[in-house]
Design a protein around this motif. Structure first.
Motif, PDB file in Angstrom:
ATOM      1  N   ASP A 190       0.723  -1.201   0.024  1.00  0.00           N
ATOM      2  CA  ASP A 190       0.010   0.109  -0.068  1.00  0.00           C
ATOM      3  C   ASP A 190       0.783   1.323  -0.033  1.00  0.00           C
ATOM      4  N   LEU A 191       2.257   1.073   0.238  1.00  0.00           N
ATOM      5  CA  LEU A 191       3.063   2.242   0.102  1.00  0.00           C
ATOM      6  C   LEU A 191       3.267   2.720  -1.227  1.00  0.00           C
ATOM      7  N   SER A 192       2.498   3.255  -1.765  1.00  0.00           N
ATOM      8  CA  SER A 192       2.552   3.688  -3.213  1.00  0.00           C
ATOM      9  C   SER A 192       3.481   4.666  -3.637  1.00  0.00           C
ATOM     10  N   LYS A 193       4.126   5.261  -2.892  1.00  0.00           N
ATOM     11  CA  LYS A 193       4.932   6.328  -3.155  1.00  0.00           C
ATOM     12  C   LYS A 193       6.432   5.869  -2.862  1.00  0.00           C
ATOM     13  N   LEU A 194       6.613   4.558  -2.500  1.00  0.00           N
ATOM     14  CA  LEU A 194       7.898   3.940  -2.031  1.00  0.00           C
ATOM     15  C   LEU A 194       8.746   4.177  -3.237  1.00  0.00           C
ATOM     16  N   ILE A 195       9.962   4.425  -2.943  1.00  0.00           N
ATOM     17  CA  ILE A 195      11.086   4.339  -3.766  1.00  0.00           C
ATOM     18  C   ILE A 195      12.187   3.434  -3.485  1.00  0.00           C
ATOM     19  N   TYR A 196      12.370   3.505  -1.865  1.00  0.00           N
ATOM     20  CA  TYR A 196      13.409   2.654  -1.613  1.00  0.00           C
ATOM     21  C   TYR A 196      12.956   1.861  -0.383  1.00  0.00           C
TER      22      TYR A 196
END
Length: 522
Positions: free
Chosen positions: A124-130
């Motif tokens: 659900d962490l749709s903005k996660l990059i790392y």
């Protein structure tokens, strides 16, 4: 209007209070030896950054000595964009509430004692990059929901206890550049959906239980620079599609069950620096394109194909490796080292010339391999370096100096040349060179007894090789010949010798007395 404003303020205060409770319940700051009593000053606590509204946006406690658990209340930090808890002693599980951190861009919980499974809510962490969960004790599977992280650039789940297969949803990480899944218990095939990772630069799935074959879809990963599939149970052949990956610098397929032949075009990959294929079931010939030096680009490729059914490294069954082949191998190595020392700009010193680093192709032609310790010889610098090389082949002066030069390779070549004639490492011979014992030892005594005595024609070449070998083994590096002299010297040989083999002593070879007992020709 006033009522709406009051409600808005109350709502804001409620969020801040929940944030305060979250970090208070974590106990992370108290466990670090500090006394953080005033929760209202939390934005000034070590590792915390807040926005203008007082909401926590960053927590960075890397190596902070944090213990305890990740509390379920972590989900209340709704404005959090950065969470780094790596290098601590956190235990327990990753709470499902972490999925509520919808603004999170970086999540690093590596190097802790976290157990349990990777919660599906992490998708659900749709903005996660790392995302880095490495070096914990996570079990279970890689949740398919991880494929929902469409913005993810780096995924590291290495060094855990993850089981089962790699979910095909991994192919949805279209922006991923780094994928680390090594040191787990993954099994099954590498999913073909990996072809969708068009931005991928590093793929490491080593030390698992991956089966099946290497998918040809890897050929679609045009940005791939490093691929490591070592330490698995991969079968089949090396797919030809890998030959199209022109950005590849490192390929490690070692310790698998790969069969077939090495694709020749691998040697033409313009950026390839290291190719490790050891401990497989490969057969056939060593492609000429994978000789140590690509002469068109003066580029070296570290090549390890040991413990296969390929030709190399030496020594072989003694009778198969006859005198003529041995002489030609020694000459070939001399020519290769001469090229490194005298035809490359700047010169290249290998620093680990040994029999295990001489590979032979199906035609018994040698190649010098393993340039992991090689160095460029800069004439305008001190060339100080740490001692490198294989015990038994290292020049004696390196015991008291750390100055690197080409004469170190010359000595190592002398050991390899003598070893090839003797059939084993010549430790006893090397120990006797500076003593009177050498006067009484004949060449006949030290030559490999597993072969028939050499014919007169090849004997002259053996003597030539032995003279060069002993010259290279001079304890004083200043008196050793250059590899160019050695290489050129092999073009000069005896036309006759008026002395039987059993009377030629090592002392005569060392002093080059034989030049006065016979004539030479070019």
């Amino acid at each position: 209007m006033g009522t709406q404003l009051e409600l808005g303020v109350a709502s804001t205060l409620s969020e801040l209070e929940m944030e305060a409770n979250a970090i208070l319940n974590s106990g992370w700051w108290n466990s670090s030896g500090y006394n953080y009593n005033n929760i209202s000053n939390r934005c000034k606590w070590d590792g915390i950054v807040c926005n203008n509204g007082g909401s926590i946006t960053r927590i960075s406690l890397r190596g902070f000595g944090v213990g305890g658990i990740i509390p379920p209340e972590i989900g209340n930090l709704s404005k959090l964009t950065y969470l780094d808890l790596s290098g601590n002693s956190l235990q327990g599980v990753i709470p499902p509430s972490i999925g509520k951190l919808r603004h999170l861009v970086k999540l690093n919980i590596s190097c802790n004692l976290i157990q349990g499974t990777i919660p599906p809510e992490i998708g659900d962490l749709s903005k996660l990059i790392y995302l880095d969960l490495s070096e914990n004790s996570l079990k279970g599977v890689i949740p398919p929901s991880i494929g929902k992280l469409s913005q993810l650039v780096k995924l590291d789940i290495s060094d855990n206890l993850i089981q089962k297969t790699i979910p095909p949803e991994i192919g949805n990480l279209s922006k991923a550049t780094h994928l680390y899944l090594f040191y787990n218990f993954l099994e099954g095939d590498i999913p073909p959906s990996i072809a969708n990772l068009s931005q991928l630069m590093i793929l490491d799935i080593s030390t698992n239980f991956i089966q099946g074959s290497i998918p040809h879809e890897l050929g679609f990963l045009k940005n791939l620079k490093k691929i490591n599939l070592s330490g698995n149970k991969i079968k089949g052949t090396i797919p030809l599609s890998i030959e199209s990956l022109e950005k590849l610098t490192t390929i490690d397929l070692s310790n698998n069950l790969i069969s077939g032949e090495i694709p020749p075009r691998l040697g033409y990959l313009p950026n390839l620096e290291s190719l490790d294929l050891k401990f497989n079931n490969l057969g056939g010939k060593i492609p000429k394109s994978l000789s140590v030096l690509n002469t068109s680009t003066s580029k070296f490729i570290y090549l390890d194909i040991s413990y296969n059914y390929l030709k190399g490294p030496i020594p072989y069954e003694a009778k198969e490796l006859d005198w003529r082949k041995r002489v030609n191998i020694i000459k070939g190595v001399a020519h290769a080292l001469s090229y490194l020392h005298h035809d490359c700009t700047p010169p290249i010193v290998h620093r680990d010339i040994s029999s295990s680093n001489i590979l032979l192709n199906s035609e018994w032609q040698p190649s010098v391999s393993d340039f992991g310790t090689a160095r460029l010889l800069e004439h305008d610098s001190s060339n100080l370096t740490l001692v490198a090389g294989t015990y038994g082949y290292i020049a004696p002066e390196l015991a008291y100096t750390v100055v690197m030069n080409e004469k170190c390779d010359v000595y190592s070549f002398g050991v390899v040349a003598l070893e090839t004639l003797v059939g084993s490492h010549p430790q006893e011979i090397l120990s006797s060179l500076q003593s009177a014992v050498a006067h009484g030892i004949t060449l006949c005594e030290v030559l490999d007894k597993r072969l028939e005595p050499p014919t007169t024609t090849v004997l002259l070449d053996i003597i030539d090789v032995a003279i060069m070998a002993f010259a290279c083994l001079n304890s004083n590096p200043q008196y050793r010949p250059s590899m160019k002299c050695v290489s050129q010297g092999f073009r000069t040989r005896f036309s006759s010798l008026n002395l039987p083999l059993h009377k030629i002593s090592l002392h005569q070879l060392m002093s080059q007395e034989l030049f006065t007992l016979g004539t030479s020709s070019k």
